[in-house]
Design an enzyme around this catalytic site. Structure first.
Site, PDB file in Angstrom:
ATOM      1  N   LYS A   1      39.200  51.749   0.726  1.00 42.13           N
ATOM      2  CA  LYS A   1      38.874  50.317   0.830  1.00 42.13           C
ATOM      3  C   LYS A   1      38.489  49.959   2.263  1.00 42.13           C
ATOM      4  O   LYS A   1      37.553  49.184   2.493  1.00 42.13           O
ATOM      5  CB  LYS A   1      40.069  49.469   0.374  1.00 42.13           C
TER       6      LYS A   1
ATOM      7  N   SER B   1      41.717  45.019  -0.336  1.00 39.45           N
ATOM      8  CA  SER B   1      43.137  44.955  -0.694  1.00 39.45           C
ATOM      9  C   SER B   1      43.978  44.776   0.553  1.00 39.45           C
ATOM     10  O   SER B   1      43.644  45.307   1.624  1.00 39.45           O
ATOM     11  CB  SER B   1      43.524  46.256  -1.390  1.00 39.45           C
TER      12      SER B   1
ATOM     13  N   TYR C   1      43.588  55.653  -1.401  1.00 39.80           N
ATOM     14  CA  TYR C   1      43.020  54.419  -1.962  1.00 39.80           C
ATOM     15  C   TYR C   1      42.783  53.393  -0.851  1.00 39.80           C
ATOM     16  O   TYR C   1      41.693  52.825  -0.728  1.00 39.80           O
ATOM     17  CB  TYR C   1      43.967  53.861  -3.035  1.00 39.80           C
TER      18      TYR C   1
HETATM   19  P1  NAD Z   1      40.008  47.233 -13.228  1.00 39.83           P
HETATM   20  O1  NAD Z   1      40.170  48.717 -13.304  1.00 39.83           O
HETATM   21  O2  NAD Z   1      40.528  46.406 -14.331  1.00 39.83           O
HETATM   22  O3  NAD Z   1      38.461  46.870 -13.001  1.00 39.83           O
HETATM   23  C1  NAD Z   1      37.549  47.745 -12.401  1.00 39.83           C
HETATM   24  C2  NAD Z   1      36.329  47.841 -13.315  1.00 39.83           C
HETATM   25  O4  NAD Z   1      35.374  48.713 -12.716  1.00 39.83           O
HETATM   26  C3  NAD Z   1      36.669  48.413 -14.686  1.00 39.83           C
HETATM   27  O5  NAD Z   1      36.083  47.596 -15.677  1.00 39.83           O
HETATM   28  C4  NAD Z   1      36.050  49.808 -14.658  1.00 39.83           C
HETATM   29  O6  NAD Z   1      35.638  50.223 -15.953  1.00 39.83           O
HETATM   30  C5  NAD Z   1      34.905  49.612 -13.693  1.00 39.83           C
HETATM   31  N1  NAD Z   1      34.494  50.831 -12.975  1.00 39.83           N
HETATM   32  C6  NAD Z   1      35.284  51.748 -12.392  1.00 39.83           C
HETATM   33  N2  NAD Z   1      34.524  52.698 -11.818  1.00 39.83           N
HETATM   34  C7  NAD Z   1      33.226  52.364 -12.032  1.00 39.83           C
HETATM   35  C8  NAD Z   1      31.993  52.946 -11.694  1.00 39.83           C
HETATM   36  N3  NAD Z   1      31.923  54.099 -11.002  1.00 39.83           N
HETATM   37  N4  NAD Z   1      30.855  52.329 -12.086  1.00 39.83           N
HETATM   38  C9  NAD Z   1      30.904  51.175 -12.796  1.00 39.83           C
HETATM   39  N5  NAD Z   1      32.048  50.578 -13.154  1.00 39.83           N
HETATM   40  C10 NAD Z   1      33.205  51.160 -12.768  1.00 39.83           C
HETATM   41  O7  NAD Z   1      40.643  46.777 -11.837  1.00 39.83           O
HETATM   42  P2  NAD Z   1      40.929  45.328 -11.269  1.00 39.83           P
HETATM   43  O8  NAD Z   1      42.391  45.185 -11.169  1.00 39.83           O
HETATM   44  O9  NAD Z   1      40.132  44.322 -11.978  1.00 39.83           O
HETATM   45  O10 NAD Z   1      40.390  45.522  -9.791  1.00 39.83           O
HETATM   46  C11 NAD Z   1      39.066  45.188  -9.427  1.00 39.83           C
HETATM   47  C12 NAD Z   1      38.844  45.568  -7.978  1.00 39.83           C
HETATM   48  O11 NAD Z   1      39.823  44.923  -7.168  1.00 39.83           O
HETATM   49  C13 NAD Z   1      38.971  47.063  -7.701  1.00 39.83           C
HETATM   50  O12 NAD Z   1      37.980  47.419  -6.752  1.00 39.83           O
HETATM   51  C14 NAD Z   1      40.352  47.190  -7.091  1.00 39.83           C
HETATM   52  O13 NAD Z   1      40.456  48.289  -6.207  1.00 39.83           O
HETATM   53  C15 NAD Z   1      40.474  45.872  -6.344  1.00 39.83           C
HETATM   54  N6  NAD Z   1      41.876  45.457  -6.147  1.00 39.83           N
HETATM   55  C16 NAD Z   1      42.697  45.341  -7.245  1.00 39.83           C
HETATM   56  C17 NAD Z   1      44.020  44.978  -7.049  1.00 39.83           C
HETATM   57  C18 NAD Z   1      44.958  44.873  -8.233  1.00 39.83           C
HETATM   58  O14 NAD Z   1      46.161  44.862  -8.026  1.00 39.83           O
HETATM   59  N7  NAD Z   1      44.497  44.758  -9.469  1.00 39.83           N
HETATM   60  C19 NAD Z   1      44.507  44.724  -5.764  1.00 39.83           C
HETATM   61  C20 NAD Z   1      43.646  44.835  -4.684  1.00 39.83           C
HETATM   62  C21 NAD Z   1      42.317  45.198  -4.887  1.00 39.83           C
HETATM   63  C1  UD1 Z   2      50.671  48.698  -5.411  1.00 40.75           C
HETATM   64  C2  UD1 Z   2      49.971  49.708  -4.543  1.00 40.75           C
HETATM   65  C3  UD1 Z   2      48.999  48.965  -3.632  1.00 40.75           C
HETATM   66  C4  UD1 Z   2      48.023  48.141  -4.471  1.00 40.75           C
HETATM   67  C5  UD1 Z   2      48.828  47.183  -5.343  1.00 40.75           C
HETATM   68  C6  UD1 Z   2      47.974  46.357  -6.246  1.00 40.75           C
HETATM   69  C7  UD1 Z   2      51.548  51.577  -4.276  1.00 40.75           C
HETATM   70  C8  UD1 Z   2      52.418  52.309  -3.319  1.00 40.75           C
HETATM   71  N1  UD1 Z   2      50.941  50.474  -3.781  1.00 40.75           N
HETATM   72  O1  UD1 Z   2      51.298  47.813  -4.553  1.00 40.75           O
HETATM   73  O2  UD1 Z   2      48.272  49.855  -2.834  1.00 40.75           O
HETATM   74  O3  UD1 Z   2      47.152  47.404  -3.626  1.00 40.75           O
HETATM   75  O4  UD1 Z   2      49.741  47.953  -6.160  1.00 40.75           O
HETATM   76  O5  UD1 Z   2      47.340  47.158  -7.194  1.00 40.75           O
HETATM   77  O6  UD1 Z   2      51.373  51.965  -5.422  1.00 40.75           O
HETATM   78  N2  UD1 Z   2      58.189  48.012  -8.807  1.00 40.75           N
HETATM   79  C9  UD1 Z   2      59.325  48.358  -9.494  1.00 40.75           C
HETATM   80  N3  UD1 Z   2      59.188  48.979 -10.695  1.00 40.75           N
HETATM   81  C10 UD1 Z   2      57.975  49.265 -11.254  1.00 40.75           C
HETATM   82  C11 UD1 Z   2      56.805  48.891 -10.551  1.00 40.75           C
HETATM   83  C12 UD1 Z   2      56.944  48.267  -9.317  1.00 40.75           C
HETATM   84  O7  UD1 Z   2      60.444  48.132  -9.030  1.00 40.75           O
HETATM   85  O8  UD1 Z   2      57.907  49.855 -12.350  1.00 40.75           O
HETATM   86  C13 UD1 Z   2      58.332  47.300  -7.509  1.00 40.75           C
HETATM   87  C14 UD1 Z   2      57.689  48.021  -6.334  1.00 40.75           C
HETATM   88  O9  UD1 Z   2      58.588  48.907  -5.740  1.00 40.75           O
HETATM   89  C15 UD1 Z   2      57.313  46.836  -5.437  1.00 40.75           C
HETATM   90  C16 UD1 Z   2      57.000  45.703  -6.424  1.00 40.75           C
HETATM   91  O10 UD1 Z   2      57.644  46.069  -7.641  1.00 40.75           O
HETATM   92  O11 UD1 Z   2      58.412  46.447  -4.664  1.00 40.75           O
HETATM   93  C17 UD1 Z   2      55.521  45.524  -6.692  1.00 40.75           C
HETATM   94  O12 UD1 Z   2      54.970  46.768  -7.081  1.00 40.75           O
HETATM   95  P1  UD1 Z   2      53.449  46.920  -7.565  1.00 40.75           P
HETATM   96  O13 UD1 Z   2      53.166  45.906  -8.603  1.00 40.75           O
HETATM   97  O14 UD1 Z   2      53.213  48.342  -7.891  1.00 40.75           O
HETATM   98  O15 UD1 Z   2      52.599  46.496  -6.280  1.00 40.75           O
HETATM   99  P2  UD1 Z   2      52.633  47.082  -4.782  1.00 40.75           P
HETATM  100  O16 UD1 Z   2      53.734  48.032  -4.567  1.00 40.75           O
HETATM  101  O17 UD1 Z   2      52.571  45.923  -3.864  1.00 40.75           O
END
Ligand code: NAD
Ligand code: UD1
Length: 339
Positions: free
Chosen positions: A152, A124, A148
């Protein structure tokens, strides 16, 4: 290639399965369904008209991993399985380190036992922390501001040491910016279990009447309209980055981080406006205090991914908003019609 996808039933994993299969890869999912439902894989099977082997289990469980590795014999692993809620990570640090760091260790050990040496890891942009400069490039210092983010970065460090110590091993560390949007079929998308933490799913739930209004967290940031700026990336573009990373990893041993973003940033108000034009209605907003731990602006320098992975984002803001709306309006309760 035969690709084991941990967390493949999740938001990003499910979109990646479709892109992998479209390029002829064979896939197998390991998921514990802690944040997903098996219905996701049914929809992926219908959309792809393909085979998705799946195992229900925890990525920290060595016996389960051995079983999957021995039956499926993956050439590569894409490791999505993990926990991702920043606020929860502060309240439950041991759980987050256990799943995100312990899960990665268990997976690498199981890969070593069958000689699998290629892994793509979901990292991330949160590993960078408060920007020293923007856009972030991959050489920007890493100083995560949450448990978190720390989990990572620890996993990245473990993968880097493993790749260095293991002959022929490749670990591609994909630092995602802000994934949004849904598949063009509207059959798969983001389905948060509780109140959404993230902006786009929250806006989408306001639009379908599940939430009364969006709280805009802070309007006094040093940004053009005072609200936070983020580099939003369409989930289909993000999914394709994994396919590009696999191709790269098969040719390039070692560990390497890549920013996966568009290189553009939008404010909270930009996102609300884009969503309003996609759904044709007003999104109610309430001005709220800044959210603890938020930073003013994030933006990727995605040039390394373009140069070395041959990948760049193709979808713009309108696609991000329109596909989110199409998914949410077709599935107002996500995958669960009873919710
Ligand atoms: P998600 O929660 O939709 O997907 C994660 C999946 O992993 C789920 O299906 C969950 O059931 C499974 N899981 C969780 N713990 C597990 C375990 N112990 N064993 C087996 N399966 C398990 O999340 P996502 O948004 O698809 O994210 C996927 C990856 O990307 C995650 O590692 C997350 O940290 C990373 N990531 C996500 C974002 C985001 O904004 N969505 C941003 C940066 C990084
Ligand atoms: C958040 C996480 C970040 C993670 C990312 C993707 C925090 C502090 N950071 O980031 O670690 O990698 O999600 O999963 O939680 N916002 C609003 N109202 C809302 C929700 C969000 O105004 O209800 C604003 C936030 O202040 C920000 C922007 O929208 O400015 C995006 O927010 P969000 O989607 O939560 O992503 P990040 O803050 O970038």
């Amino acid at each position: 290639m035969r690709v084991l996808v941990t967390g493949g039933a999740g938001y990003i994993g499910s979109h990646t399965l479709l892109e992998l299969m479209a390029q002829g890869h064979e896939v197998c999912v390991l998921d514990d369904y802690s944040n997903a439902t098996p219905e996701v894989l049914n929809r992926v099977r219908v959309l792809s008209n393909g085979t998705v082997a799946d195992y229900t289990g925890d990525v920290r469980d060595p016996e389960m991993l051995d079983q999957v590795m021995q039956i499926f014999r993956p050439d590569a692993v894409i490791h999505f399985a993990g926990l991702k809620a920043v606020g929860e990570s502060e309240a439950k640090p041991l759980l987050y380190y256990d799943v995100n760091v312990g899960g990665t260790l268990a997976l690498l050990r199981a890969m070593d036992r069958v000689g699998c040496r290629t892994i793509i890891f979901s990292s991330s942009a949160t590993v960078y922390g408060e920007p020293v400069y923007l856009p972030y490039d991959e050489a920007h210092p890493t100083a995560p501001m949450s448990v978190y983010g720390q989990s990572k970065l620890m996993a990245e460090n473990i993968l880097t040491s493993w790749a260095k110590a293991t002959q022929g091993a490749a670990a591609v560390l994909l630092r995602y910016f802000n994934p949004v949007g849904a598949h063009h079929s509207s059959k798969i998308g983001e389905d948060p279990k509780d109140i959404p933490n993230n902006l786009m799913p929250y806006i989408a739930q306001v639009a379908v009447g599940k939430r009364p209004a969006l709280s805009v967290f802070g309007d006094d940031y040093d940004t053009p309209d005072g609200t936070g700026l983020r580099d939003y990336i369409h989930v289909v573009d993000l999914a394709r980055a994994h396919v590009a990373a696999l191709d790269y990893a098969t040719k390039t041993p070692g560990a390497r981080p890549f920013n996966i973003g568009t290189g553009q940033s939008y404010s909270v108000r930009d996102m609300v406006a884009a969503f309003e034009s996609a759904c044709g209605q007003k999104i109610a907003t309430i001005q709220a205090e800044r959210r603890a731990g938020d930073i003013a602006a994030m933006q990727a320098d995605a040039s390394r991914a373009a140069a070395e992975l041959g990948w760049r984002a193709e979808h713009g803001l309108n696609d991000m908003a329109a596909s989110t709306w199409a998914w949410q309006s077709a599935n107002p309760n996500g995958y669960d019609p009873q919710k």
